[in-house]
Design a protein around this motif. Structure first.
Motif, PDB file in Angstrom:
ATOM      1  N   CYS A  29       0.815  -1.219   0.000  1.00 56.01           N
ATOM      2  CA  CYS A  29       0.000   0.000   0.000  1.00 56.01           C
ATOM      3  C   CYS A  29       0.847   1.267   0.000  1.00 56.01           C
ATOM      4  N   ALA A  32       3.497   0.610  -4.573  1.00 57.78           N
ATOM      5  CA  ALA A  32       2.224   0.024  -4.990  1.00 57.78           C
ATOM      6  C   ALA A  32       1.352   1.065  -5.686  1.00 57.78           C
ATOM      7  N   TYR A  33       1.304   2.257  -5.114  1.00 58.59           N
ATOM      8  CA  TYR A  33       0.473   3.313  -5.700  1.00 58.59           C
ATOM      9  C   TYR A  33       0.891   3.617  -7.131  1.00 58.59           C
ATOM     10  N   PHE A  39      -6.050  -3.821  -3.531  1.00 56.34           N
ATOM     11  CA  PHE A  39      -4.801  -3.751  -2.777  1.00 56.34           C
ATOM     12  C   PHE A  39      -4.895  -4.676  -1.570  1.00 56.34           C
ATOM     13  N   GLY A  63      -9.727  -2.719  -1.242  1.00 55.22           N
ATOM     14  CA  GLY A  63      -8.578  -3.260  -0.533  1.00 55.22           C
ATOM     15  C   GLY A  63      -8.958  -4.310   0.488  1.00 55.22           C
TER      16      GLY A  63
END
Length: 237
Positions: free
Chosen positions: A156, A160-161, A180, A216
């Protein structure tokens, strides 16, 4: 806090207007650093850490030689219970073709962007060509008309973004779902919020993923079976 880049003229003006006490402070600091580096001991008398050797890089195309003189300072004293934890952050220095320093960039987001950009070179092969709008079903190779791809992302943070952000930027119209998986609910909710609330609607429409679902899961809390099913359904993990 904004980053301030000083020009040579600005630095010169500051040095020209130092007070005697400020000048003495600089002198003492430099003297202590030179002494420590020369005799190889820390102020406490302990041996200094091994110092890296000087590195030179020669570029035949320009005839320029760059010298790198690294210095490994002694470790700082242990932080007090009330002191904030110091987390050094990398920086990138920009130079003009003539070798003149041009600017300094904070390297955190840029590093994550660079890593994601490298991954995009491989991820793009999983997406159909521009002439095709029918991605195949995971593991079957069979084209499913109107089907959009699903992404499952472990992590996260910034890495990852940006991995997801670049995929949506490049192939947003072909992605239908992003999930996620993180170790803490706060991190999962934070990265989902960045996509749901902070990316503007006009940007989503321009990139073609205004209808993409972003959600997520928290590892260990939301069930391993759910994650396993998502892995089987995902086109990109």
């Amino acid at each position: 806090m904004p980053l301030t880049v000083l020009t040579d003229d600005q630095i010169r003006a500051l040095l020209e207007n130092l007070t005697p006490s400020e000048l003495e402070g600089f002198r003492r600091a430099l003297a202590a650093a030179l002494h420590e580096y020369s005799v190889g001991t820390t102020p406490g008398g302990e041996p200094a850490l091994h110092q890296p050797e000087r590195i030179s890089i020669h570029r035949p195309a320009t005839g320029a030689t760059t010298l790198d003189n690294p210095h490994h300072p002694p470790p700082p004293p242990p932080p007090q219970p009330t002191a904030a934890t110091i987390r050094p952050t990398g920086a990138i220095t920009l130079f003009t073709p003539a070798g003149v320093p041009l600017g300094i960039l904070h390297a955190s987001a840029l590093t994550a962007f660079r890593t994601a950009l490298a991954s995009l070179c491989m991820i793009r092969l999983r997406f159909p060509a521009a002439s095709s709008s029918t991605p195949s079903s995971p593991g079957t190779g069979v084209d499913v008309p109107g089907r959009k791809l699903a992404m499952l992302v472990y992590g996260c943070g910034e890495q990852a973004y940006w991995h997801v952000r670049l995929v949506l930027m490049a192939h947003g119209g072909k992605v239908g779902k992003v999930v996620f998986v993180g170790r803490g609910r706060r991190g999962v909710e934070g990265v989902v919020k960045r996509f749901v609330e902070r990316v503007g609607g006009e940007v989503k429409m321009r990139e073609g993923w205004e209808g993409c679902g972003v959600g997520g899961l928290v590892a260990g809390e939301d069930g391993a079976e759910i994650t396993r099913v998502l892995e089987e359904e995902a086109d990109v993990v």
